[in-house]
Design an enzyme around this catalytic site. Structure first.
Site, PDB file in Angstrom:
ATOM      1  N   VAL A 167      32.540 -16.739   0.444  1.00 19.24           N
ATOM      2  CA  VAL A 167      33.411 -17.918   0.502  1.00 19.24           C
ATOM      3  C   VAL A 167      32.798 -18.971   1.431  1.00 19.24           C
ATOM      4  O   VAL A 167      32.743 -20.166   1.107  1.00 19.24           O
ATOM      5  CB  VAL A 167      34.825 -17.525   0.983  1.00 19.24           C
ATOM      6  CG1 VAL A 167      35.687 -18.768   1.190  1.00 19.24           C
ATOM      7  CG2 VAL A 167      35.479 -16.569  -0.007  1.00 19.24           C
ATOM      8  N   HIS A 168      32.312 -18.518   2.561  1.00 20.89           N
ATOM      9  CA  HIS A 168      31.697 -19.395   3.564  1.00 20.89           C
ATOM     10  C   HIS A 168      30.510 -20.154   2.957  1.00 20.89           C
ATOM     11  O   HIS A 168      30.404 -21.378   3.068  1.00 20.89           O
ATOM     12  CB  HIS A 168      31.246 -18.509   4.733  1.00 20.89           C
ATOM     13  CG  HIS A 168      30.496 -19.189   5.829  1.00 20.89           C
ATOM     14  ND1 HIS A 168      31.020 -20.197   6.596  1.00 20.89           N
ATOM     15  CD2 HIS A 168      29.239 -18.981   6.312  1.00 20.89           C
ATOM     16  CE1 HIS A 168      30.131 -20.587   7.494  1.00 20.89           C
ATOM     17  NE2 HIS A 168      29.042 -19.868   7.341  1.00 20.89           N
TER      18      HIS A 168
END
Ligand code: HEM
Ligand code: SF4
Lengths: 207, 301
Positions: A167-168
């Site tokens: 996600v990052h």
């Protein structure tokens, strides 16, 4: 390196170096960890010189990552304290992901999502380091019941942290103009005003 | 190394089918605890046949020597003194791998082919594939595998798979002077045990019975116990062994769940990018900043 003198400095060289040490450690840990986690990934041990080498190296890389994480944690923890505006931001994040960021509440250096991610990663790192040490047979021998719990915690947290990093990384790719902040430390003023208006005001003194 | 004459039924960290065209008979070793005199001939035979020499230990006041199983001690006589009905009983149990039908070690092992279960039921460690992680230790309900301090490989009783492959009984069974260790087809061993149990019951051991714990699918090393109602009397033999729920969770549902979650996150990101497009800095803001820059330049002049 300054591309444009008007760009804003977001990270110092040492912050960036710290971040990339973590990035490298994480990739190595994720690849070797997944190799132990599922037979489908076992061939990844060949990147490390075979299964035994992967087993030997993984915990040491983990120790390096934990130490650098601690430094980064100390550097950034205060900037990531959650406030009401962050929860407000999070409650509206669906619309932004859908492609419309016009109504998002004004954000400081970090938005609610980044802050939540920060704490998620910090918790994961803590759990991984603690359980990893318990599983480290070369140096420690904990009671087998404790090791069994550590195995579940380590595997589950490892998978969780890999998910968080997906996600990052995706957020950094999706939000154009972000990756350069971690490469040469600066962002454009337009980027700052759009995504982190509070921080933009603070560093430029403008509105 | 896999033995040509023994078919492989299961292999650690392997998700595809094992070869299974042949039908092999299940074997078992039956240890009749009531007939054991604790002479340790089996322990010596094990060292001899497998050519392993544990360090000479110390006498610490009990007969157990060495004190515990280790990488070079694959079987160990464990002595327990208990008082039953006012009489002292000296219980002697030959400890070692039980060769479970559902082996926790094999389930836990992450390295393909480091642990093999043959079609005849023998569970064997193949050290050349072992990476030394020690997962097998957590998988085992009987506390059997040991990681060597010298080479970091896992070791345990092989049930003399090399001997069995050529039609021989394990070295321990061969050496036992009282016939307390029998080896053969598992079915025959169960029948033989039934006779022994009848005999023991006649001699007053009302709870005599066979130890073939179903929690691990049965074992290919079985005991005849005088007190089958309380296996733990025998130096902590588990009353109801089973693979720890922690290990089942970790090696069971956790894996597919994690794989699906990670796969979905990765694919979800890709499709999000493709369908929604990137989050660009707006043209409006860029123009505004360009204007600002131009103004600043003017001012400077
Ligand atoms: C101080 C930090 C860490 C230590 C001491 C550590 C230690 C260990 C140890 C001892 C093992 C067993 C294999 C071996 O002996 O090499 C292991 C497995 C594993 N590690 Fe770590 N580790 C750490 C950090 C991490 C991180 C950050 C990740 C996530 C990317 C991770 C993911 C995994 C995974 C997925 C496994 C396999 C679990 C399984 O087999 O189900 N580890 N770790
Ligand atoms: S120590 Fe060896 S045999 Fe035991 S689980 Fe790890 S790789 Fe498998």
């Amino acid at each position: 390196m300054i591309r444009n003198p008007r760009d804003l400095q977001r990270y110092t060289a040492s912050e960036r170096a710290n971040h990339w040490v973590l990035g490298i450690c994480f990739i190595l840990l994720g690849l070797s960890g997944l190799a132990f986690f599922h037979p489908a990934f076992f061939p990844l041990v060949n990147l490390f010189g075979g299964g035994t080498w992967a087993r030997i190296l993984h915990p040491w890389i983990g120790v390096i990552m934990a130490l650098f994480f601690l430094v980064m944690f100390i550097r950034f923890a205060r900037l990531n304290l959650m406030g009401p505006v962050d929860w407000d931001w999070l409650s509206k994040v669906g619309k932004m992901v859908d492609g419309d960021d016009h109504d998002m509440p004004e954000q400081g250096k970090y938005n609610g999502g980044q802050k939540l991610l920060f704490w998620g990663l910090a918790l994961s790192m803590l759990l991984l380091a603690a359980s990893g040490v318990v599983m480290w047979r070369a140096w420690f021998s904990f009671p087998v019941e404790v090791v069994r719990v550590a195995m579940v915690v380590h595997a589950a947290t490892g998978a969780f942290m890999i998910g968080l990093i997906f996600v990052h990384v995706y957020a950094a790719i999706w939000t154009r103009g972000t990756i350069r902040a971690m490469l040469y430390g600066t962002v454009t003023r337009a980027w700052a005003k759009q995504h982190h208006r509070g921080w933009y005001r603070q560093v430029t003194g403008k509105n | 190394m896999a033995l040509q004459s023994l078919d492989i039924a299961r292999r650690s960290a392997t998700t595809t089918e094992a070869p299974q065209v042949r039908h092999t008979e299940e074997v078992a070793k039956l240890i009749d605890v009531s007939a054991c005199i604790g002479c340790k001939a089996c322990q010596a035979a094990c060292m001899e046949w497998n050519d392993i020499r544990p360090e000479v230990g110390h006498n610490v006041g009990i007969y157990d020597n060495p004190q515990d199983l280790d990488d070079k001690t694959w079987t160990l006589m464990r002595f327990t003194e208990v008082e039953e009905h006012g009489k002292l009983e000296w219980l002697i149990r030959k400890d070692g791998c039980m060769h479970c039908a559902d082996p926790g070690c094999l389930k836990a092992c992450p390295s393909p082919g480091a642990i093999i279960q043959y079609a005849n039921g023998i569970v064997d460690f193949h050290q050349e594939n072992c990476i030394g992680c020690g997962y097998c230790v957590t998988g085992c309900p009987f506390n059997v595998p040991r990681i060597s301090k010298t080479d970091s490989k896992a070791y345990k009783c092989s049930l003399c798979s090399d001997r069995v492959a050529v039609g021989q009984a394990p070295a321990c069974a061969k050496a036992c002077p009282t016939g307390a260790i029998k080896f053969g087809a598992k079915e025959d061993m169960v029948h033989y045990a039934e006779d022994r149990i009848v005999d023991l019951k006649e001699r007053g051991y009302r709870n005599a019975g066979l130890y073939d714990p179903q929690g691990v699918g049965g074992t290919h090393v079985m005991y005849v116990l005088h007190h089958a109602d309380r296996p733990s009397l025998y130096a902590g033999l588990p009353d109801n062994p089973q693979i720890s729920p922690m290990v089942s969770l970790w090696k069971g549902i956790a894996k597919p769940l994690a794989m699906v979650a990670l796969g979905a996150t990765a694919l979800g990101s890709l499709f999000h990018y493709v369908m929604k497009g990137p989050n660009e800095v707006s043209k409006e803001l860029e123009d505004e900043m360009d204007k600002e820059a131009a103004l600043e330049k003017e001012d400077a002049k």
